[in-house]
Design an enzyme around this catalytic site. Structure first.
Site, PDB file in Angstrom:
ATOM      1  N   ARG A 118       0.841  -1.204   0.000  1.00  0.00           N
ATOM      2  CA  ARG A 118       0.000   0.000   0.000  1.00  0.00           C
ATOM      3  C   ARG A 118       0.871   1.248   0.000  1.00  0.00           C
ATOM      4  NH1 ARG A 118      -4.187   0.212   4.369  1.00  0.00           N
ATOM      5  NH2 ARG A 118      -4.594  -1.890   3.608  1.00  0.00           N
ATOM      6  N   ARG A 165      13.788  -5.482   4.970  1.00  0.00           N
ATOM      7  CA  ARG A 165      12.660  -6.371   5.297  1.00  0.00           C
ATOM      8  C   ARG A 165      11.426  -6.113   4.440  1.00  0.00           C
ATOM      9  NH1 ARG A 165      12.580  -8.866  10.783  1.00  0.00           N
ATOM     10  NH2 ARG A 165      14.696  -8.661  11.510  1.00  0.00           N
ATOM     11  N   ARG A 180      -0.919   7.738  10.460  1.00  0.00           N
ATOM     12  CA  ARG A 180      -1.197   6.339  10.129  1.00  0.00           C
ATOM     13  C   ARG A 180      -2.423   6.287   9.222  1.00  0.00           C
ATOM     14  NH1 ARG A 180      -2.340   1.139  10.484  1.00  0.00           N
ATOM     15  NH2 ARG A 180      -4.224   0.496  11.567  1.00  0.00           N
ATOM     16  N   ASP A 195     -14.025  -4.149   7.662  1.00  0.00           N
ATOM     17  CA  ASP A 195     -14.915  -5.256   8.040  1.00  0.00           C
ATOM     18  C   ASP A 195     -15.760  -4.824   9.231  1.00  0.00           C
ATOM     19  OD1 ASP A 195     -12.016  -5.560   9.002  1.00  0.00           O
ATOM     20  OD2 ASP A 195     -13.076  -6.749  10.496  1.00  0.00           O
ATOM     21  N   ARG A 254      -8.860  -4.252  -1.150  1.00  0.00           N
ATOM     22  CA  ARG A 254      -8.540  -3.383  -0.010  1.00  0.00           C
ATOM     23  C   ARG A 254      -7.632  -2.240  -0.401  1.00  0.00           C
ATOM     24  NH1 ARG A 254      -8.561  -6.220   5.837  1.00  0.00           N
ATOM     25  NH2 ARG A 254     -10.437  -7.380   5.465  1.00  0.00           N
TER      26      ARG A 254
HETATM   27  N1  ADE Z   1      -7.867  -4.245  10.883  1.00  0.00           N
HETATM   28  C1  ADE Z   1      -8.879  -4.396  10.032  1.00  0.00           C
HETATM   29  N2  ADE Z   1      -9.804  -5.213  10.515  1.00  0.00           N
HETATM   30  C2  ADE Z   1      -9.357  -5.603  11.726  1.00  0.00           C
HETATM   31  C3  ADE Z   1      -9.856  -6.454  12.712  1.00  0.00           C
HETATM   32  N3  ADE Z   1     -11.005  -7.080  12.533  1.00  0.00           N
HETATM   33  N4  ADE Z   1      -9.125  -6.651  13.822  1.00  0.00           N
HETATM   34  C4  ADE Z   1      -7.966  -6.022  13.973  1.00  0.00           C
HETATM   35  N5  ADE Z   1      -7.441  -5.200  13.079  1.00  0.00           N
HETATM   36  C5  ADE Z   1      -8.126  -4.991  11.962  1.00  0.00           C
END
Ligand code: ADE
Length: 237
Positions: A25, A44, A88, A207, A220
């Site tokens: 991303r 990394r 972030r 989600d 995504r």
């Molecule tokens: N980032 C996106 N979905 C998440 C989830 N269900 N739990 C933790 N971090 C997430």
């Protein structure tokens, strides 16, 4: 100058760094939103890039997943590369029917049960806050851009998977009283506070625990355009 995790030279990073979790991303943002881009870190595969947005230098570098990972990368950017601001740009799971898939969130706070802050610099608080200055700019920019960003309480979890006997997401929500969950903001805010720097967090809901809806993994990366625009406009404000 380099660190164990970053091969960039002093001066390679802009004052403001956007930080997605996923290195691909970071590459996507650099290639699609920045101009005159230079890759400054490949250690990394935690890719870092510096370019310009509307003529202003901006960097984007991956944080990896979880608080130990963003803890390392954000510390080094602040302490060794003179970075002042980290924004972030991540994803989160929703604990409430007020946050739906693809909604954009600006963090109001980050709650965590993590011992990251306690054992990094003796901070016992379970709720940490983003920098008011950047958050206020982000909220104003969202209005200006017509982005319906929701200011929400973020849970920074150490676990993505939990055993059913732990009571499911409802038990977690009850404990933390948050609106959505991700895995990094608490450590980022702690490092910013500790080092006298600025940080905030913007999230796209990927989600929902309430509706079980989710954005397919392959969509995504590209479904975060609104949030990226908001982050970039905030970065250069
Ligand atoms: N980032 C996106 N979905 C998440 C989830 N269900 N739990 C933790 N971090 C997430």
């Amino acid at each position: 100058m380099a660190t164990p995790h970053n091969e960039a030279k002093k001066g390679d990073f802009a004052k403001t760094v956007l930080m997605p979790g996923d290195p691909l991303r970071a590459k996507f943002v650099a290639e699609n939103f920045l101009e005159d881009v230079k890759c400054v870190n490949t250690v990394r595969n935690c890719l870092g890039f510096t370019g310009t947005y509307k003529g202003v230098p901006v960097s984007v570098m991956a944080s990896g997943m979880g608080m130990p990972s963003i803890g390392i990368y954000s510390y080094e950017l602040y302490a060794f590369y003179d970075v002042e601001n980290i924004i972030r740009i991540g994803s989160a799971g929703s604990y409430t029917d007020k946050l739906n898939v693809l909604d954009v969130v600006i963090s109001e706070s980050a709650y965590s049960d993590s011992t990251f802050a306690k054992y990094t610099n003796g901070v016992e608080e379970k709720t940490l806050y983003p920098s008011k200055k950047i958050n206020d700019i982000a909220i104003a920019k969202a209005k200006e851009l017509g982005i319906d960003a929701k200011v929400a309480k973020v849970h920074s979890a150490d676990q993505f998977y939990t055993a059913p006997e732990m009571g499911g997401w409802q038990a977690v929500k009850e404990r933390c009283q948050c609106d959505c969950v991700e895995m990094e903001s608490f450590a980022l805010f702690n490092n910013a506070n500790m080092l006298g720097k600025n940080a905030t967090c913007m999230l796209t809901i990927s989600d929902s625990f309430v509706t079980s809806e989710e954005i397919p993994a392959e969509d995504r990366q590209k479904s975060f355009t609104e949030m990226m625009k908001l982050a970039l406009e905030t970065a250069i404000a």
